[in-house]
Design a protein around this motif. Structure first.
Motif, PDB file in Angstrom:
ATOM      1  N   UNK A   1       0.832  -1.208   0.000  1.00  0.00           N
ATOM      2  CA  UNK A   1       0.000   0.000   0.000  1.00  0.00           C
ATOM      3  C   UNK A   1       0.862   1.252   0.000  1.00  0.00           C
ATOM      4  N   UNK A   2       1.948   1.202   0.770  1.00  0.00           N
ATOM      5  CA  UNK A   2       2.847   2.350   0.828  1.00  0.00           C
ATOM      6  C   UNK A   2       3.518   2.591  -0.517  1.00  0.00           C
ATOM      7  N   UNK A   3       3.920   1.521  -1.176  1.00  0.00           N
ATOM      8  CA  UNK A   3       4.531   1.648  -2.500  1.00  0.00           C
ATOM      9  C   UNK A   3       3.521   2.189  -3.508  1.00  0.00           C
ATOM     10  N   UNK A   4       2.264   1.776  -3.369  1.00  0.00           N
ATOM     11  CA  UNK A   4       1.215   2.263  -4.263  1.00  0.00           C
ATOM     12  C   UNK A   4       1.002   3.761  -4.073  1.00  0.00           C
ATOM     13  N   UNK A   5       0.987   4.202  -2.816  1.00  0.00           N
ATOM     14  CA  UNK A   5       0.842   5.632  -2.520  1.00  0.00           C
ATOM     15  C   UNK A   5       2.006   6.420  -3.107  1.00  0.00           C
ATOM     16  N   UNK A   6       3.217   5.883  -2.917  1.00  0.00           N
ATOM     17  CA  UNK A   6       4.408   6.557  -3.452  1.00  0.00           C
ATOM     18  C   UNK A   6       4.360   6.600  -4.973  1.00  0.00           C
ATOM     19  N   UNK A   7       3.856   5.515  -5.585  1.00  0.00           N
ATOM     20  CA  UNK A   7       3.719   5.493  -7.040  1.00  0.00           C
ATOM     21  C   UNK A   7       2.714   6.518  -7.537  1.00  0.00           C
ATOM     22  N   UNK A   8       1.619   6.678  -6.799  1.00  0.00           N
ATOM     23  CA  UNK A   8       0.631   7.707  -7.143  1.00  0.00           C
ATOM     24  C   UNK A   8       1.251   9.095  -7.062  1.00  0.00           C
ATOM     25  N   UNK A   9       2.087   9.297  -6.037  1.00  0.00           N
ATOM     26  CA  UNK A   9       2.759  10.585  -5.881  1.00  0.00           C
ATOM     27  C   UNK A   9       3.706  10.866  -7.035  1.00  0.00           C
ATOM     28  N   UNK A  10       4.439   9.842  -7.463  1.00  0.00           N
ATOM     29  CA  UNK A  10       5.361   9.994  -8.597  1.00  0.00           C
ATOM     30  C   UNK A  10       4.601  10.330  -9.879  1.00  0.00           C
ATOM     31  N   UNK A  11       3.503   9.620 -10.095  1.00  0.00           N
ATOM     32  CA  UNK A  11       2.711   9.860 -11.305  1.00  0.00           C
ATOM     33  C   UNK A  11       2.129  11.275 -11.301  1.00  0.00           C
ATOM     34  N   UNK A  12       1.646  11.694 -10.120  1.00  0.00           N
ATOM     35  CA  UNK A  12       1.081  13.032 -10.013  1.00  0.00           C
ATOM     36  C   UNK A  12       2.148  14.087 -10.300  1.00  0.00           C
ATOM     37  N   UNK A  13       3.356  13.857  -9.782  1.00  0.00           N
ATOM     38  CA  UNK A  13       4.442  14.800 -10.014  1.00  0.00           C
ATOM     39  C   UNK A  13       4.765  14.897 -11.496  1.00  0.00           C
ATOM     40  N   UNK A  14       4.844  13.760 -12.190  1.00  0.00           N
ATOM     41  CA  UNK A  14       5.160  13.784 -13.619  1.00  0.00           C
ATOM     42  C   UNK A  14       4.071  14.491 -14.418  1.00  0.00           C
ATOM     43  N   UNK A  15       2.817  14.260 -14.056  1.00  0.00           N
ATOM     44  CA  UNK A  15       1.713  14.945 -14.739  1.00  0.00           C
ATOM     45  C   UNK A  15       1.807  16.456 -14.541  1.00  0.00           C
ATOM     46  N   UNK A  16       2.168  16.842 -13.333  1.00  0.00           N
ATOM     47  CA  UNK A  16       2.297  18.268 -13.029  1.00  0.00           C
ATOM     48  C   UNK A  16       3.451  18.897 -13.786  1.00  0.00           C
ATOM     49  N   UNK A  17       4.564  18.169 -13.854  1.00  0.00           N
ATOM     50  CA  UNK A  17       5.726  18.698 -14.561  1.00  0.00           C
ATOM     51  C   UNK A  17       5.439  18.856 -16.053  1.00  0.00           C
ATOM     52  N   UNK A  18       4.665  17.943 -16.609  1.00  0.00           N
ATOM     53  CA  UNK A  18       4.275  18.072 -18.012  1.00  0.00           C
ATOM     54  C   UNK A  18       3.491  19.359 -18.243  1.00  0.00           C
ATOM     55  N   UNK A  19       2.599  19.665 -17.302  1.00  0.00           N
ATOM     56  CA  UNK A  19       1.816  20.901 -17.407  1.00  0.00           C
ATOM     57  C   UNK A  19       2.704  22.138 -17.286  1.00  0.00           C
ATOM     58  N   UNK A  20       3.683  22.045 -16.381  1.00  0.00           N
ATOM     59  CA  UNK A  20       4.557  23.197 -16.156  1.00  0.00           C
ATOM     60  C   UNK A  20       5.485  23.443 -17.347  1.00  0.00           C
ATOM     61  N   UNK A  21       5.852  22.373 -18.037  1.00  0.00           N
ATOM     62  CA  UNK A  21       6.834  22.491 -19.117  1.00  0.00           C
ATOM     63  C   UNK A  21       6.201  22.669 -20.504  1.00  0.00           C
ATOM     64  N   UNK A  22       4.900  22.911 -20.546  1.00  0.00           N
ATOM     65  CA  UNK A  22       4.253  23.021 -21.861  1.00  0.00           C
ATOM     66  C   UNK A  22       4.438  24.387 -22.514  1.00  0.00           C
ATOM     67  N   UNK A  23       5.133  25.287 -21.828  1.00  0.00           N
ATOM     68  CA  UNK A  23       5.427  26.600 -22.391  1.00  0.00           C
ATOM     69  C   UNK A  23       4.311  27.610 -22.261  1.00  0.00           C
ATOM     70  N   UNK A  24       3.208  27.224 -21.606  1.00  0.00           N
ATOM     71  CA  UNK A  24       2.062  28.127 -21.473  1.00  0.00           C
ATOM     72  C   UNK A  24       1.969  28.771 -20.091  1.00  0.00           C
ATOM     73  N   UNK A  25       2.924  28.458 -19.239  1.00  0.00           N
ATOM     74  CA  UNK A  25       2.915  28.977 -17.873  1.00  0.00           C
ATOM     75  C   UNK A  25       4.093  29.917 -17.676  1.00  0.00           C
ATOM     76  N   UNK A  26       3.853  30.978 -16.943  1.00  0.00           N
ATOM     77  CA  UNK A  26       4.907  31.961 -16.686  1.00  0.00           C
ATOM     78  C   UNK A  26       6.091  31.307 -15.969  1.00  0.00           C
TER      79      UNK A  26
END
Length: 208
Positions: free
Chosen positions: A147-172
């Motif tokens: 369960x702990x590994x699953x939570x950590x995996x969710x956190x990693x996935x969320x971080x990558x999704x967020x970084x994709x949004x930040x790096x799309x060139x549309x954010x200041x």
């Protein structure tokens, strides 16, 4: 005074208290969110007090190790778990400090979701540390570790999704810098919980 033997309860109690205070520090982080954009001094003080209490527990475990010759678990395992647990409140305090100075318009609901994952992770850590005293079976601890590994995996996935949004060139650029720092700290806090869980899992595996 130096002690050849130390009652098992001493180290288990200290480690359980350390895990509980790490969770308390993470819970206090949730209280910062409603006050963003205003006065967060009371919430920061509460987190700092929790961190101080945790540091005393960490030091207490170190002192007991110095005074005790025979311990209920291998000395290096106690030291590793003590160190891993100590890093959770330390990271939480950094997150709270960042949030307190972060422009409120940059704090999205994603932050709350990551904090929720952190809370779930600390809950698993408390349960896992508590099972050390009970001499848990490998099957019991494996379920919690999964369960702990699953939570950590969710956190990693969320971080990558967020970084994709930040790096799309549309954010200041300034928003990218602020949010990237904040998101990575939150993900690191969850990783710290995973690290503590890994130590517990390895200890139970060793003694199974």
């Amino acid at each position: 005074m130096f002690s050849l033997f130390k009652k098992d309860d001493t180290f288990y109690t200290l480690l359980e208290a350390s895990a509980a205070e790490a969770r308390n520090c993470a819970l206090l982080l949730k209280d910062v969110i409603p006050h963003l954009g205003g006065d967060t001094s009371a919430q920061l003080d509460a987190i700092r007090q929790s961190r101080r209490k945790h540091k005393k527990l960490t030091q207490g475990i170190t002192e007991e190790l110095c005074k005790t010759f025979i311990t209920p678990l291998d000395r290096e395992d106690i030291e590793s778990l003590n160190s891993a647990l100590n890093k959770v409140p330390k990271t939480v305090e950094k997150i709270a400090e960042r949030l307190s100075v972060c422009p409120v318009q940059f704090t999205h609901d994603i932050v709350s979701k990551q904090i929720s994952l952190l809370e779930q992770a600390t809950n698993e850590v408390i349960s896992m540390v508590g099972l050390l005293r009970k001499k848990a079976s490998i099957d019991q601890i494996q379920d919690m570790q999964d369960r702990l590994q699953h939570i950590e995996g969710d956190g990693d996935k969320m971080l990558m999704d967020l970084l994709k949004q930040l790096y799309n060139g549309k954010i200041e650029p300034i928003e990218v810098i602020i949010l990237k720092d904040l998101y990575e700290l939150l993900e690191r806090a969850i990783d710290r919980c995973r690290d503590a869980g890994n130590v517990v899992f390895q200890v139970v595996l060793k003694y199974s």
